[in-house]
Each structure stands twice: as C-alpha cells, then as structure tokens.
Design an enzyme around this catalytic site. Structure first.
Site, short mmCIF file in Angstrom:
data_model
loop_
_atom_site.label_atom_id
_atom_site.label_comp_id
_atom_site.label_asym_id
_atom_site.label_seq_id
_atom_site.Cartn_x
_atom_site.Cartn_y
_atom_site.Cartn_z
CG HIS A 113 -17.40 16.94 -63.23
ND1 HIS A 113 -16.42 16.25 -63.88
CD2 HIS A 113 -16.85 17.38 -62.07
CE1 HIS A 113 -15.32 16.25 -63.15
NE2 HIS A 113 -15.56 16.93 -62.04
N GLY A 140 -10.56 28.63 -43.21
CA GLY A 140 -10.36 27.19 -43.31
C GLY A 140 -11.61 26.45 -43.76
CB THR A 163 -22.50 29.39 -55.24
OG1 THR A 163 -23.27 30.46 -54.68
CG2 THR A 163 -22.49 28.20 -54.30
#
Length: 180
Positions: A113, A140, A163
């Site tokens: 975004h 998980g 990242t």
C-alpha cells in the site's frame, strides 16, 4: 488499459476499481465454497477454488479455511500443502514450488500500500510478486511480505516475518526473519 494491467506490472493502481472488486467477489465465493463443502465433496481442493488458480497441480491439498484475494495470480506446484487458515493476498503473482508445506495461519502478501495517507485512502497500491521455491517448509503463523523470494529447501520458523529474500537451504526465524 484495464485496472489489471498496472497491477500485473507492479505499478501503482487503485484496488478500488470495480473490475478488481468483481474479481475479489469471485475469489471470496470460491473460498467460501472450499470452506463450506463437506470434506468428502470438497476433496483436496474445492472445484470452484481449483478453477480460480492460475496453475494448480492435481496433488495439491488446501485445508479449510483458506483465503485469497484473487486466486488468478497464484500458482501451486506438485504436492503443495497449505494448512488451515492460510491466506494468500495475490494482487501480484504468487508461485509456490513443488513439495512446499505451509503450516496453519501462514500469510503471503503481495499488496504494497502507498505510504502517503491520502493516496492510501484512494486505494492506491502496487503488487510485488512472491516466489517460494521447491521443498520449502513455512512454519505456522509466518508472514511473507511483498517482493520476497524464498529459495528451494529453505525453512521459515513459525511466527517469522519474512521481509527480504531467503537463500536456498537457509533456515530463518524471528521478526524480522534472520538466518540462524
């Protein structure tokens, strides 16, 4: 030029375009079908969901519930397994290689975004691809961020936030995920 063109090219676009909303409605219906069909009728992947994907090998298995934004940008290789609660926000291409296993609650994001609040309020985003190689194990609750490539044979520890790219055969964990 359609709203999908800049999205497919990794350029800034408005995710609020009616064409894109219609595609998300279709994806939500397919995910709902997958979640609500009786397991013996659903099989490994509900037919409506399987038809949605860009590519899906016959022997993939997706536990319910599952969510994707569009589906049409996701490709799953042979023997891919997605445990319950996995989310793939596939505004951009997501490729998951053969034999890769994702634990419960794994989230894969391609939507990036806009940083400017005014642009973000207008739905401005871009889609950066995520590529996961063959035989990767994603623990998980791990989150894989937009633009990341995970090399073959890598292991991502449970709860990690990935990242940046992960080299083949590397084990990463933590927030942000780092090699251990």
């Amino acid at each position: 030029l359609t709203p999908r063109d800049p999205m497919a090219e990794g350029q800034w676009y408005s995710c609020l375009a009616p064409e894109l909303e219609a595609m998300r409605v279709t994806a939500r219906a397919a995910c709902h079908s997958h979640a609500t069909l009786a397991p013996d009728r659903r099989g490994a992947v509900a037919p409506m969901l399987a038809r949605l994907f860009a590519n899906i090998a016959e022997d993939c298995f997706i536990e319910a519930p599952f969510h994707c934004s569009y589906g049409v940008n996701t490709s799953l290789g042979a023997s891919v397994y997605l445990n319950a609660g996995c989310v793939i926000l596939d505004s951009g291409p997501v490729s998951i290689g053969r034999g890769t296993m994702c634990g419960p609650g794994v989230q894969i994001y391609t939507a990036d975004h806009h940083r400017d609040p005014a642009e973000r309020a207008k739905g401005i985003e871009r889609a950066l691809p995520v590529t996961i190689g063959a035989d990767v194990w994603v623990g998980g609750g791990a989150i894989i961020l937009p633009g990341v490539t995970v090399g073959a044979g890598a292991i991502i520890g449970a709860g990690s936030v990935v990242t940046r790219d992960v080299m083949p055969g590397t084990c990463v964990l933590g927030n942000p995920a780092r090699a251990r």
